[in-house]
Design an enzyme around this catalytic site. Structure first.
Site, PDB file in Angstrom:
ATOM      1  CB  SER A   8      -9.457   3.850  -4.821  1.00  0.00           C
ATOM      2  OG  SER A   8      -9.679   3.734  -3.779  1.00  0.00           O
ATOM      3  CG  HIS A  31      -5.381   4.630  -5.589  1.00  0.00           C
ATOM      4  ND1 HIS A  31      -4.478   5.851  -6.099  1.00  0.00           N
ATOM      5  CD2 HIS A  31      -6.096   5.269  -4.695  1.00  0.00           C
ATOM      6  CE1 HIS A  31      -4.441   6.781  -5.486  1.00  0.00           C
ATOM      7  NE2 HIS A  31      -5.553   6.617  -4.702  1.00  0.00           N
ATOM      8  CG  ASP A  33      -7.179   5.916  -1.276  1.00  0.00           C
ATOM      9  OD1 ASP A  33      -6.459   6.795  -1.704  1.00  0.00           O
ATOM     10  OD2 ASP A  33      -8.294   5.235  -1.866  1.00  0.00           O
ATOM     11  CG  MET A  35      -6.979   7.719   4.279  1.00  0.00           C
ATOM     12  SD  MET A  35      -8.928   8.193   4.166  1.00  0.00           S
ATOM     13  CE  MET A  35      -9.172   7.983   2.316  1.00  0.00           C
ATOM     14  CG  HIS A  64      -3.617   9.090  -2.449  1.00  0.00           C
ATOM     15  ND1 HIS A  64      -4.657   9.173  -2.612  1.00  0.00           N
ATOM     16  CD2 HIS A  64      -3.050  10.032  -2.017  1.00  0.00           C
ATOM     17  CE1 HIS A  64      -5.037  10.384  -2.407  1.00  0.00           C
ATOM     18  NE2 HIS A  64      -3.624  11.093  -2.060  1.00  0.00           N
ATOM     19  CG  MET A  66      -4.600  11.096   1.496  1.00  0.00           C
ATOM     20  SD  MET A  66      -6.307  10.413   0.707  1.00  0.00           S
ATOM     21  CE  MET A  66      -6.057   8.644   0.693  1.00  0.00           C
ATOM     22  CG  MET A 135      -6.268  14.820  -3.640  1.00  0.00           C
ATOM     23  SD  MET A 135      -6.479  13.242  -3.994  1.00  0.00           S
ATOM     24  CE  MET A 135      -8.299  12.957  -3.199  1.00  0.00           C
ATOM     25  CG  ASP A 173      -7.648   9.666  -5.843  1.00  0.00           C
ATOM     26  OD1 ASP A 173      -8.864   9.423  -5.977  1.00  0.00           O
ATOM     27  OD2 ASP A 173      -7.071   9.514  -4.814  1.00  0.00           O
TER      28      ASP A 173
HETATM   29  C1  DX5 Z   1     -10.205   9.720  -1.441  1.00  0.00           C
HETATM   30  C2  DX5 Z   1      -9.086   8.920  -1.930  1.00  0.00           C
HETATM   31  C3  DX5 Z   1      -9.738   8.095  -3.094  1.00  0.00           C
HETATM   32  C4  DX5 Z   1     -11.147   7.552  -3.284  1.00  0.00           C
HETATM   33  C5  DX5 Z   1     -11.687   7.935  -4.423  1.00  0.00           C
HETATM   34  O1  DX5 Z   1      -9.348  10.381  -0.311  1.00  0.00           O
HETATM   35  O2  DX5 Z   1      -8.059   9.374  -2.100  1.00  0.00           O
HETATM   36  O3  DX5 Z   1      -8.521   7.277  -3.829  1.00  0.00           O
HETATM   37  O4  DX5 Z   1     -10.789   6.145  -3.135  1.00  0.00           O
HETATM   38  O5  DX5 Z   1     -12.817   7.241  -4.559  1.00  0.00           O
HETATM   39  P1  DX5 Z   1     -14.059   7.790  -5.303  1.00  0.00           P
HETATM   40  O6  DX5 Z   1     -13.589   7.216  -6.741  1.00  0.00           O
HETATM   41  O7  DX5 Z   1     -15.367   6.996  -4.835  1.00  0.00           O
HETATM   42  O8  DX5 Z   1     -14.037   9.352  -5.473  1.00  0.00           O
HETATM   43 ZN    ZN Z   2      -6.638   7.898  -3.246  1.00  0.00          ZN
END
Ligand code: DX5
Ligand code: ZN
Length: 218
Positions: A8, A31, A33, A35, A64, A66, A135, A173
């Site tokens: 990620s 990956h 993220d 948000m 991903h 969110m 998750m 994740d």
């Molecule tokens: C968190 C994200 C993850 C995050 C994981 O909400 O969806 O993808 O980047 O980071 P680590 O591996 O540091 O938990």
């Molecule tokens: Zn993620």
């Protein structure tokens, strides 16, 4: 397909994204993220950045989302060139319709569950998915501690997938590191997102290889 590692970029230096992605040539996917400050209390990047990233790397992009209302926004990420698009079950109003719409756009359709969302209510729709994301932290931030409480759900999800004779990938994740990757692999996960573990390592690509080796050793 076997074990896959999808770093990620959330914990990478976001002002130098292309360079940061260039540091993980051994990864299977990147990956990303997304948000929206509503579904989770954090705001990251959106379609234009994904579009640029697609042009700057040979690695396939695993988005991903969110975000609220993925029914409305997810297809744009497929059009932007992502190869896998994950929406959250808790946010989607018509997950089957959305998964089909994504597949129609030739991307892998994936659905995510927060730690406290059970997998069983979705058993009958697993065949609509190419990947299920479980998750292992509350979504929103990188660098959080892995929630052991999620391990039984990984096991149950793998059982449901196998019992149905499906080839749905099972992604985990959150808090994935050399400390936790083996337990997740043992429970049945086969796709591993790792943010801080990879980007806080001195050699991110070496960490990708070590994570893969650890997961494969199970
Ligand atoms: C968190 C994200 C993850 C995050 C994981 O909400 O969806 O993808 O980047 O980071 P680590 O591996 O540091 O938990
Ligand atoms: Zn993620």
């Amino acid at each position: 397909m076997g074990i896959q590692i999808t770093p990620s970029i959330l914990n990478a230096d976001l002002s130098r994204l292309a360079d940061e992605v260039g540091r993980i040539p051994s990864a299977d996917w990147v990956h990303v993220d997304v948000m929206d400050n509503h579904f989770v209390p954090n705001l990251t990047i959106g379609v234009p950045v994904v579009e640029s990233l697609v042009k700057s790397t040979e690695l396939p992009i695993d988005v991903h989302l969110m975000i609220e209302d993925p029914d409305r926004w997810a297809p744009a990420y497929a059009e932007a060139g992502a190869r896998s698009v994950t929406f959250h079950a808790e946010a989607a109003s018509a997950p089957v319709r959305l998964a089909r719409e994504l597949r129609d756009k030739d991307v892998r359709a994936s659905m995510a569950l927060r730690p406290a969302t059970p997998v069983e209510p979705f058993a009958d729709m697993l065949g609509e998915l190419d990947m299920l994301l479980l998750m292992t932290v509350e979504p929103g931030f990188g660098g959080q501690k892995f929630l052991d409480v999620c391990l039984p759900k990984i096991r149950r999800a793998r059982e449901l997938i196998s019992a149905a004779g499906l080839e749905v990938w099972l992604q985990v994740d959150g808090g994935i590191s050399l400390e936790t990757v083996e337990r997740c692999a043992e429970a049945g996960a086969d796709v591993f997102v790792a943010g801080s573990a990879v980007y806080s390592a001195e050699d991110p690509d070496a960490m990708v290889k070590q994570l893969r080796q650890a997961a494969e050793s199970v």
